[in-house]
Design a protein around this motif. Sequence first.
Motif, PDB file in Angstrom:
ATOM      1  N   LEU A  36       0.830  -1.197   0.000  1.00 48.31           N
ATOM      2  CA  LEU A  36       0.000   0.000   0.000  1.00 48.31           C
ATOM      3  C   LEU A  36       0.868   1.252   0.000  1.00 48.31           C
ATOM      4  O   LEU A  36       0.616   2.201  -0.740  1.00 48.31           O
ATOM      5  CB  LEU A  36      -0.930  -0.005   1.222  1.00 48.31           C
ATOM      6  CG  LEU A  36      -1.867   1.188   1.357  1.00 48.31           C
ATOM      7  CD1 LEU A  36      -2.855   1.186   0.207  1.00 48.31           C
ATOM      8  CD2 LEU A  36      -2.589   1.135   2.691  1.00 48.31           C
ATOM      9  N   GLY A  37       1.936   1.240   0.796  1.00 49.20           N
ATOM     10  CA  GLY A  37       2.861   2.389   0.834  1.00 49.20           C
ATOM     11  C   GLY A  37       3.538   2.609  -0.505  1.00 49.20           C
ATOM     12  O   GLY A  37       3.690   3.746  -0.960  1.00 49.20           O
ATOM     13  N   ALA A  38       3.945   1.510  -1.142  1.00 48.58           N
ATOM     14  CA  ALA A  38       4.583   1.631  -2.454  1.00 48.58           C
ATOM     15  C   ALA A  38       3.592   2.170  -3.481  1.00 48.58           C
ATOM     16  O   ALA A  38       3.939   3.018  -4.310  1.00 48.58           O
ATOM     17  CB  ALA A  38       5.126   0.277  -2.892  1.00 48.58           C
ATOM     18  N   GLY A  39       2.356   1.709  -3.407  1.00 47.32           N
ATOM     19  CA  GLY A  39       1.339   2.194  -4.346  1.00 47.32           C
ATOM     20  C   GLY A  39       1.054   3.676  -4.158  1.00 47.32           C
ATOM     21  O   GLY A  39       0.929   4.425  -5.132  1.00 47.32           O
ATOM     22  N   ILE A  40       0.978   4.111  -2.897  1.00 45.50           N
ATOM     23  CA  ILE A  40       0.745   5.532  -2.634  1.00 45.50           C
ATOM     24  C   ILE A  40       1.938   6.353  -3.107  1.00 45.50           C
ATOM     25  O   ILE A  40       1.781   7.419  -3.709  1.00 45.50           O
ATOM     26  CB  ILE A  40       0.467   5.763  -1.134  1.00 45.50           C
ATOM     27  CG1 ILE A  40      -0.894   5.169  -0.776  1.00 45.50           C
ATOM     28  CG2 ILE A  40       0.522   7.251  -0.786  1.00 45.50           C
ATOM     29  CD1 ILE A  40      -1.203   5.194   0.698  1.00 45.50           C
ATOM     30  N   GLY A  41       3.149   5.866  -2.851  1.00 43.14           N
ATOM     31  CA  GLY A  41       4.354   6.587  -3.292  1.00 43.14           C
ATOM     32  C   GLY A  41       4.414   6.729  -4.803  1.00 43.14           C
ATOM     33  O   GLY A  41       4.735   7.799  -5.327  1.00 43.14           O
ATOM     34  N   ILE A  42       4.095   5.668  -5.502  1.00 45.80           N
ATOM     35  CA  ILE A  42       4.102   5.730  -6.967  1.00 45.80           C
ATOM     36  C   ILE A  42       3.014   6.682  -7.457  1.00 45.80           C
ATOM     37  O   ILE A  42       3.232   7.478  -8.376  1.00 45.80           O
ATOM     38  CB  ILE A  42       3.914   4.316  -7.565  1.00 45.80           C
ATOM     39  CG1 ILE A  42       5.172   3.484  -7.308  1.00 45.80           C
ATOM     40  CG2 ILE A  42       3.616   4.384  -9.056  1.00 45.80           C
ATOM     41  CD1 ILE A  42       5.029   2.031  -7.693  1.00 45.80           C
ATOM     42  N   GLY A  43       1.839   6.620  -6.833  1.00 46.91           N
ATOM     43  CA  GLY A  43       0.761   7.515  -7.230  1.00 46.91           C
ATOM     44  C   GLY A  43       1.114   8.979  -7.024  1.00 46.91           C
ATOM     45  O   GLY A  43       0.862   9.826  -7.890  1.00 46.91           O
ATOM     46  N   VAL A  44       1.735   9.296  -5.882  1.00 49.83           N
ATOM     47  CA  VAL A  44       2.143  10.679  -5.619  1.00 49.83           C
ATOM     48  C   VAL A  44       3.208  11.117  -6.622  1.00 49.83           C
ATOM     49  O   VAL A  44       3.163  12.218  -7.169  1.00 49.83           O
ATOM     50  CB  VAL A  44       2.641  10.825  -4.163  1.00 49.83           C
ATOM     51  CG1 VAL A  44       3.336  12.155  -3.952  1.00 49.83           C
ATOM     52  CG2 VAL A  44       1.496  10.669  -3.195  1.00 49.83           C
ATOM     53  N   GLY A  45       4.176  10.244  -6.866  1.00 49.24           N
ATOM     54  CA  GLY A  45       5.240  10.576  -7.824  1.00 49.24           C
ATOM     55  C   GLY A  45       4.699  10.825  -9.222  1.00 49.24           C
ATOM     56  O   GLY A  45       5.078  11.779  -9.891  1.00 49.24           O
ATOM     57  N   LEU A  46       3.775   9.980  -9.656  1.00 56.51           N
ATOM     58  CA  LEU A  46       3.187  10.160 -10.984  1.00 56.51           C
ATOM     59  C   LEU A  46       2.305  11.403 -11.039  1.00 56.51           C
ATOM     60  O   LEU A  46       2.253  12.084 -12.064  1.00 56.51           O
ATOM     61  CB  LEU A  46       2.383   8.917 -11.378  1.00 56.51           C
ATOM     62  CG  LEU A  46       3.213   7.666 -11.674  1.00 56.51           C
ATOM     63  CD1 LEU A  46       2.296   6.487 -11.949  1.00 56.51           C
ATOM     64  CD2 LEU A  46       4.152   7.904 -12.834  1.00 56.51           C
ATOM     65  N   GLY A  47       1.632  11.712  -9.936  1.00 60.27           N
ATOM     66  CA  GLY A  47       0.822  12.922  -9.898  1.00 60.27           C
ATOM     67  C   GLY A  47       1.672  14.180 -10.029  1.00 60.27           C
ATOM     68  O   GLY A  47       1.333  15.108 -10.762  1.00 60.27           O
ATOM     69  N   ILE A  48       2.791  14.207  -9.330  1.00 53.72           N
ATOM     70  CA  ILE A  48       3.690  15.359  -9.425  1.00 53.72           C
ATOM     71  C   ILE A  48       4.301  15.448 -10.820  1.00 53.72           C
ATOM     72  O   ILE A  48       4.389  16.528 -11.400  1.00 53.72           O
ATOM     73  CB  ILE A  48       4.775  15.284  -8.335  1.00 53.72           C
ATOM     74  CG1 ILE A  48       4.133  15.473  -6.955  1.00 53.72           C
ATOM     75  CG2 ILE A  48       5.852  16.326  -8.555  1.00 53.72           C
ATOM     76  CD1 ILE A  48       5.072  15.244  -5.803  1.00 53.72           C
ATOM     77  N   ALA A  49       4.713  14.313 -11.359  1.00 53.97           N
ATOM     78  CA  ALA A  49       5.275  14.325 -12.712  1.00 53.97           C
ATOM     79  C   ALA A  49       4.237  14.784 -13.733  1.00 53.97           C
ATOM     80  O   ALA A  49       4.547  15.536 -14.655  1.00 53.97           O
ATOM     81  CB  ALA A  49       5.790  12.934 -13.075  1.00 53.97           C
ATOM     82  N   GLY A  50       2.994  14.355 -13.563  1.00 57.32           N
ATOM     83  CA  GLY A  50       1.928  14.793 -14.468  1.00 57.32           C
ATOM     84  C   GLY A  50       1.673  16.284 -14.367  1.00 57.32           C
ATOM     85  O   GLY A  50       1.420  16.954 -15.364  1.00 57.32           O
ATOM     86  N   ALA A  51       1.752  16.815 -13.143  1.00 56.89           N
ATOM     87  CA  ALA A  51       1.559  18.256 -12.964  1.00 56.89           C
ATOM     88  C   ALA A  51       2.682  19.044 -13.628  1.00 56.89           C
ATOM     89  O   ALA A  51       2.461  20.135 -14.149  1.00 56.89           O
ATOM     90  CB  ALA A  51       1.486  18.596 -11.483  1.00 56.89           C
TER      91      ALA A  51
END
Length: 90
Positions: A36-51
Amino acid sequence: MNTFKKTVLAVVTVSAMAVAMAGPAQAKHKHWKHGLGAGIGIGVGLGIAGALLTPREPTYVVERRCYRSKEPLYNSYGQVVSYQVVRVCN
């Protein structure tokens, strides 16, 4: 966005991705919190990269229109003595 902000956001993105990749590759049922932590970390990273990669609206530069105008010069009695050419910009 200036160069400093882009650099800081890039460092934050890379940090989030590194933390996410440090987690286990597969989440098993008895260690589901790690996945779950890895999934949240990847999601946050992809969100920032998308922004960072979304196109911005174009910035329009408004040209200043200037012209010369004659303004009257008054003496201490309120009489027009002469005229002065001034630059007026809107």
